[in-house]
Each structure stands twice: as C-alpha cells, then as structure tokens.
Design an enzyme around this catalytic site. Structure first.
Site, PDB file in Angstrom:
ATOM      1  N   TYR A  44       0.834  -1.207   0.000  1.00 30.71           N
ATOM      2  CA  TYR A  44       0.000   0.000   0.000  1.00 30.71           C
ATOM      3  C   TYR A  44       0.870   1.259   0.000  1.00 30.71           C
ATOM      4  O   TYR A  44       2.037   1.237   0.424  1.00 30.71           O
ATOM      5  CB  TYR A  44      -0.910   0.026   1.225  1.00 30.71           C
ATOM      6  CG  TYR A  44      -0.144   0.192   2.525  1.00 30.71           C
ATOM      7  CD1 TYR A  44       0.065   1.457   3.071  1.00 30.71           C
ATOM      8  CD2 TYR A  44       0.395  -0.911   3.182  1.00 30.71           C
ATOM      9  CE1 TYR A  44       0.789   1.625   4.243  1.00 30.71           C
ATOM     10  CE2 TYR A  44       1.116  -0.763   4.343  1.00 30.71           C
ATOM     11  CZ  TYR A  44       1.317   0.505   4.884  1.00 30.71           C
ATOM     12  OH  TYR A  44       2.039   0.670   6.029  1.00 30.71           O
ATOM     13  N   PHE A  59       1.961   9.571   3.522  1.00 27.74           N
ATOM     14  CA  PHE A  59       2.350   9.492   4.934  1.00 27.74           C
ATOM     15  C   PHE A  59       2.931   8.123   5.309  1.00 27.74           C
ATOM     16  O   PHE A  59       3.550   7.981   6.355  1.00 27.74           O
ATOM     17  CB  PHE A  59       1.165   9.830   5.860  1.00 27.74           C
ATOM     18  CG  PHE A  59      -0.005   8.888   5.727  1.00 27.74           C
ATOM     19  CD1 PHE A  59      -0.043   7.685   6.417  1.00 27.74           C
ATOM     20  CD2 PHE A  59      -1.083   9.214   4.906  1.00 27.74           C
ATOM     21  CE1 PHE A  59      -1.125   6.833   6.319  1.00 27.74           C
ATOM     22  CE2 PHE A  59      -2.169   8.367   4.792  1.00 27.74           C
ATOM     23  CZ  PHE A  59      -2.193   7.156   5.484  1.00 27.74           C
ATOM     24  N   ASP A  60       2.730   7.124   4.444  1.00 28.93           N
ATOM     25  CA  ASP A  60       3.293   5.803   4.738  1.00 28.93           C
ATOM     26  C   ASP A  60       3.235   4.954   3.467  1.00 28.93           C
ATOM     27  O   ASP A  60       2.332   5.125   2.649  1.00 28.93           O
ATOM     28  CB  ASP A  60       2.509   5.101   5.861  1.00 28.93           C
ATOM     29  CG  ASP A  60       3.216   3.862   6.392  1.00 28.93           C
ATOM     30  OD1 ASP A  60       4.434   3.721   6.139  1.00 28.93           O
ATOM     31  OD2 ASP A  60       2.564   3.036   7.057  1.00 28.93           O
ATOM     32  N   ILE A  79      -7.231  -0.601  10.679  1.00 28.16           N
ATOM     33  CA  ILE A  79      -8.421   0.257  10.675  1.00 28.16           C
ATOM     34  C   ILE A  79      -9.578  -0.448   9.961  1.00 28.16           C
ATOM     35  O   ILE A  79      -9.374  -1.281   9.076  1.00 28.16           O
ATOM     36  CB  ILE A  79      -8.117   1.623  10.032  1.00 28.16           C
ATOM     37  CG1 ILE A  79      -7.492   1.460   8.639  1.00 28.16           C
ATOM     38  CG2 ILE A  79      -7.197   2.438  10.930  1.00 28.16           C
ATOM     39  CD1 ILE A  79      -7.194   2.770   7.927  1.00 28.16           C
ATOM     40  N   TYR A 105      -8.897   6.745  11.155  1.00 28.95           N
ATOM     41  CA  TYR A 105      -8.423   6.891  12.532  1.00 28.95           C
ATOM     42  C   TYR A 105      -9.319   7.784  13.376  1.00 28.95           C
ATOM     43  O   TYR A 105      -8.995   8.083  14.534  1.00 28.95           O
ATOM     44  CB  TYR A 105      -6.982   7.428  12.533  1.00 28.95           C
ATOM     45  CG  TYR A 105      -6.004   6.410  11.993  1.00 28.95           C
ATOM     46  CD1 TYR A 105      -5.481   5.417  12.808  1.00 28.95           C
ATOM     47  CD2 TYR A 105      -5.626   6.431  10.655  1.00 28.95           C
ATOM     48  CE1 TYR A 105      -4.591   4.474  12.322  1.00 28.95           C
ATOM     49  CE2 TYR A 105      -4.736   5.503  10.148  1.00 28.95           C
ATOM     50  CZ  TYR A 105      -4.220   4.528  10.974  1.00 28.95           C
ATOM     51  OH  TYR A 105      -3.347   3.589  10.476  1.00 28.95           O
ATOM     52  N   PHE A 122      -5.709   5.078  -0.051  1.00 30.67           N
ATOM     53  CA  PHE A 122      -4.658   4.072  -0.137  1.00 30.67           C
ATOM     54  C   PHE A 122      -4.624   3.471  -1.534  1.00 30.67           C
ATOM     55  O   PHE A 122      -5.670   3.080  -2.080  1.00 30.67           O
ATOM     56  CB  PHE A 122      -4.910   2.946   0.882  1.00 30.67           C
ATOM     57  CG  PHE A 122      -4.797   3.386   2.305  1.00 30.67           C
ATOM     58  CD1 PHE A 122      -3.580   3.341   2.968  1.00 30.67           C
ATOM     59  CD2 PHE A 122      -5.911   3.850   2.997  1.00 30.67           C
ATOM     60  CE1 PHE A 122      -3.473   3.738   4.294  1.00 30.67           C
ATOM     61  CE2 PHE A 122      -5.816   4.254   4.320  1.00 30.67           C
ATOM     62  CZ  PHE A 122      -4.593   4.204   4.963  1.00 30.67           C
TER      63      PHE A 122
END
Length: 480
Positions: A44, A59-60, A79, A105, A122
């Site tokens: 992802y 962010f990731d 999540i 979140y 994502f």
C-alpha cells in the site's frame, strides 16, 4: 468509477487491475477472496485527502520498505476501512481505496502522522493470503466447520484420537464413497490406520471434542489408499472428532510414553521425594520370531512408595511424577529403558529385552517439603538422606536415580553457604564435595560418558576443596 463498499458511503474502492482466485484455478476448492481468519499480505501507499477532494502527501508506504503488510483479517488489528476493503479484493487486485475519518483513525487520529478527522486514500494491492480453511496449503483440501465442538483443548501431536469419517461424492453427503467409519489412530506419523492419508491428521489436530467438519478435496488430496481410489478426482470428507486420549513423551525420545486413561483431579503433581500410594498391573511384551507374547509379571494395590527412591522401575517412577491425583494411565517402556537399567530389581520372569506396559493409578500423594520452607538444619538433614539414598542407588547400578538424588541434595546449598554458622557451613561443604564427586562418578559410569559434566562437578568440588585428590584424578581422566 469508485464503488461504495458500505451503505451511506465512507469506504470507496476503484479497481485498476482485476485479480484472480487464490490459486488461479477458479475451481470449487479455490477461494475468490480472503475470509476472516486468513493471513493477508497487502502492499500500500497511504496519502491524505484534502478538503477539496484532492490527494495530498504520502504518509506511509510498504513499497518503500519493500515488504507487504501482513495481518489476520477479522482480528481488528488494522483500521476498519481496511478490513472492509481487503475482504472484497482478489489476489493480485490493484485498487484505490478512499476512507472517511470514521473508517480510518477517527477523531483521535494517530499522532504524530495522522491528524484528527483525516480522510485517507490508499493505493492497495492484495499480494495474496494464507487461507485458514486451506488444510494443506495447496488449495486441494478446503475445510468448512459444521460444529465447533466443546471446550478449548485440541489433540496433541502424540494423542490417540477416535474419529468418525465418511467420504462422499458431493457436499450434500448423500452418495458415500466410504461409509461413515469409526477409526482410532495415533497422531504420530505413519500410523498404519491412516497410512497414505495426510489429510486426516492435518484436519484433526485443529479440532475440539465433538467438532464436525466437511473437507472438499481434489486430486491428489482426495486419495486414500485402500479406501478412495486414485482415479477419483474430487471427494468430500465428513469428519467428527469423537475424542482422544492424551499421550505424553516422558523420556523425550518416544521410548517411554504415558497414555492418560482417566484424568486426575486438579493440577498438582508429586515432586521428587513425595510419598505416593499407587496401584498397578505390569505386563511384559516379548517379541518372538513370528508372534508377540504379552503376560502380567506383577500387580499390586495401594502400595506406598517414595518417588525417585528406586522402589519401582526408573521409567515408571519418572512417569508418576507427571500424574495427578486419581489419574489412571498406561505407561509404555521400550527395552532400552527397561530392566536392563534396573537389573537388581528385575523379576525372574522378565528379560532385559522385553518391552513393558504398566497400567497404573496414582491414588494419592503427599508432596515432599520444598526447600524454601525448610530451616537450614532441615536442609542439612535431607541432604544427608539424599546422599545416602544416592549411594545405595549407585551401588545397585541405578545411575539415573542416583544422580537425581545427588542433584536434590546439591540443590539445597548450590549457590551460597554464607548465611550458615561456621560449623554448619563446614558440614554442608563436606556433603557438597561428596555429592559433586559422586555425580562425576555417575557420569563416568553411564554408557555414554559426558566429559563436560564430569569436569563441571570436579570443578565444583575443587572450588570448595582445591586439593581434593579424587576430583583432580577424575578431572585428569576426563581429559584423557
């Protein structure tokens, strides 16, 4: 166009590359999408979604780490939007998944990376998954649980299990290839009852008592030599776990085993030195060129013994240490652990190459006092008793029990004697020297010498008495 995966929106998925079923075959035993309990692997890249709907910064990313994220679907370890989206994907599927805050979140966010009330997007790829229903990991045997069963225990790797099993042409279980049959077999490999059928043991080990499962199989997993012919390409197994008897490997090499026939009470077990009351029927198993003879050579009721004092066969006393009050068990002893190691107590009608089988009941026991509850004087007295008993066992060539007796004696003051009075310390040191020397002698006498252990106990002796002649002599012999 993105598809809403939940009513009212909140999770949207847009597929860029379609996937395939787990094994790419698309047959009835191949899975299109992962299920709860499956371990999935997902690549992802996560980005923020701005208020105007535009996609923001990354962010990731698992791709940057070159390692997909692994998690068990349905365990809520990720999540909720991920749980929903991944459960709709196929192997190799590439999709964009957009989540509103309540499916990401939420109000709390995930500091420091994710702020409160953040919408996220994502770019996801379902690399694959391990299907928890795929019994053998090749897609050829897929399990469906019909009844969960009772309790929480499952058979151990050496258990003797009893199952009811039938094999059918379809999931309606109407046309039988093998009619329902009750079988008992050992979970050890190569039990002749289930020889050539890897499936049954693999399924049963994860079942609870009374559980029922159905396993859809395709070749080669549907075959069962002597029962299901190799030319049959699809079959459905219906299996019920009736129950099992626990088998423990007492000697850790399969040569002394204990089968629990009746469970005992509570959880406590006797310790070395415990006083026990036992009843037993002991049988010898003698192999002849073309037959096997089994006969009772000894039986007794309500006998009081002190465990590890050598009243019974070494292997049997060791097995009793694993029993609970009221437990009834069948102990099997290979000839390598039989009366060849306890010749001084061998009955006249038993040979040292006989295997042994003992049906024993531990009626009651009183545990030996633990060292932490003893005074120094009590410990010294038990040290003397253990050393004396060890000497008796040594002189009768029962080196294993002799070593246990010496070990118990040493254990009382193995680490420190500083708190003892000078007189008591002197007495304890004499006993420690004698027990360590005798331990070294035991290791010398056993068929397989352990040089490291001989040197260890000689070294402990020399720590107390640096000029001890016996320790120096045995140390020198060990190096030769």
């Amino acid at each position: 166009r993105a598809e809403a995966l939940v009513e009212g929106g909140g999770v949207w998925k847009k597929v860029h590359t379609a996937g395939t079923s787990l094994y790419g075959r698309g047959t009835g035993t191949d899975w299109q999408r992962p299920e709860n309990g499956d371990e999935v692997r997902v690549h992802y890249t996560g980005r923020f979604v701005k208020e105007d709907g535009e996609v923001g910064d990354v962010f990731d990313s698992s791709r940057e780490r070159n390692e997909p994220l692994k998690f068990e679907l349905g365990k809520k370890s990720v999540i909720s939007g991920w749980e929903i989206a991944v459960s709709t994907m196929q192997k190799g599927e590439h999709a964009t998944v957009t989540l509103s805050p309540e499916y990401a979140y939420g109000e709390a966010g995930s500091p420091p990376k994710i702020p409160p009330n953040a919408s996220l997007q994502f770019d996801m790829e379902l690399v694959g998954w391990v299907c928890h229903r795929d019994v053998l990991g090749d897609g050829c045997a897929i399990k469906t649980v019909l009844e969960e069963g009772e309790g929480w225990e499952r058979p151990g790797k050496m258990s003797e299990v009893t199952i009811e099993v039938g094999v059918y042409t379809g999931t309606d279980l109407k046309v039988a290839i093998v009619p329902p049959t009750v079988l008992t077999f050992n979970m050890r490999a190569n039990d002749p009852v289930v020889a050539g059928n890897e499936l049954l043991e693999a399924v049963v080990k994860d079942m609870k008592k009374g559980a029922r499962v159905m396993v859809e199989t395709v070749a080669p997993r549907c075959a069962w030599p002597g029962r299901v012919k190799a030319e049959i390409k699809e079959a459905v197994y219906a299996i019920k776990l009736v129950g099992w008897l626990k088998i423990e490997d007492i000697s850790k090499d399969g040569m002394v085993t204990k089968k629990v026939l009746v469970e005992g009470d509570g959880w406590e077990r006797p310790n070395e030195g415990a006083d026990a009351i036992v009843s037993a029927e002991c049988r010898a198993i003698r192999e002849r060129p073309s037959s096997r003879e089994t006969f009772v050579y000894e039986s007794f009721e309500h006998r009081k013994i002190r465990l590890m004092d050598g009243d019974l066969l070494d292997a049997l006393e060791t097995a009793i240490l694993s029993m609970k009050k009221g437990e009834k068990a069948l102990v099997y002893v290979d000839p390598t652990y039989g009366y060849g190691k306890c010749a001084m107590i061998k009955p006249d009608n038993v040979r040292i190459d006989d295997a042994l089988e003992m049906e024993i009941v531990l009626e009651d026991f009183e545990k030996a006092k633990e060292s932490w509850s003893m005074s120094f004087e009590e410990k010294v007295q038990v040290m003397k008793e253990r050393k004396q008993k060890g000497n008796e066992l040594f002189n009768n060539y029962r080196f294993v029990l002799a070593m246990k007796s010496y070990e118990r004696a040493i254990g009382f003051f193995e680490y420190s004697t500083s708190e003892l009075s000078p007189e008591l310390r002197k007495e304890v040191n004499v006993l420690l020297v004698q027990c360590h020397l005798n331990m070294a002698a035991c290791y010398e006498q056993r068929n397989t010498q352990n040089v490291e252990k001989v040197l260890y106990h000689c070294g402990k002796t020399l720590d107390i008495d640096p000029s001890n002649v016996k320790a120096l002599y045995r140390q020198g012999n060990a190096f030769m």
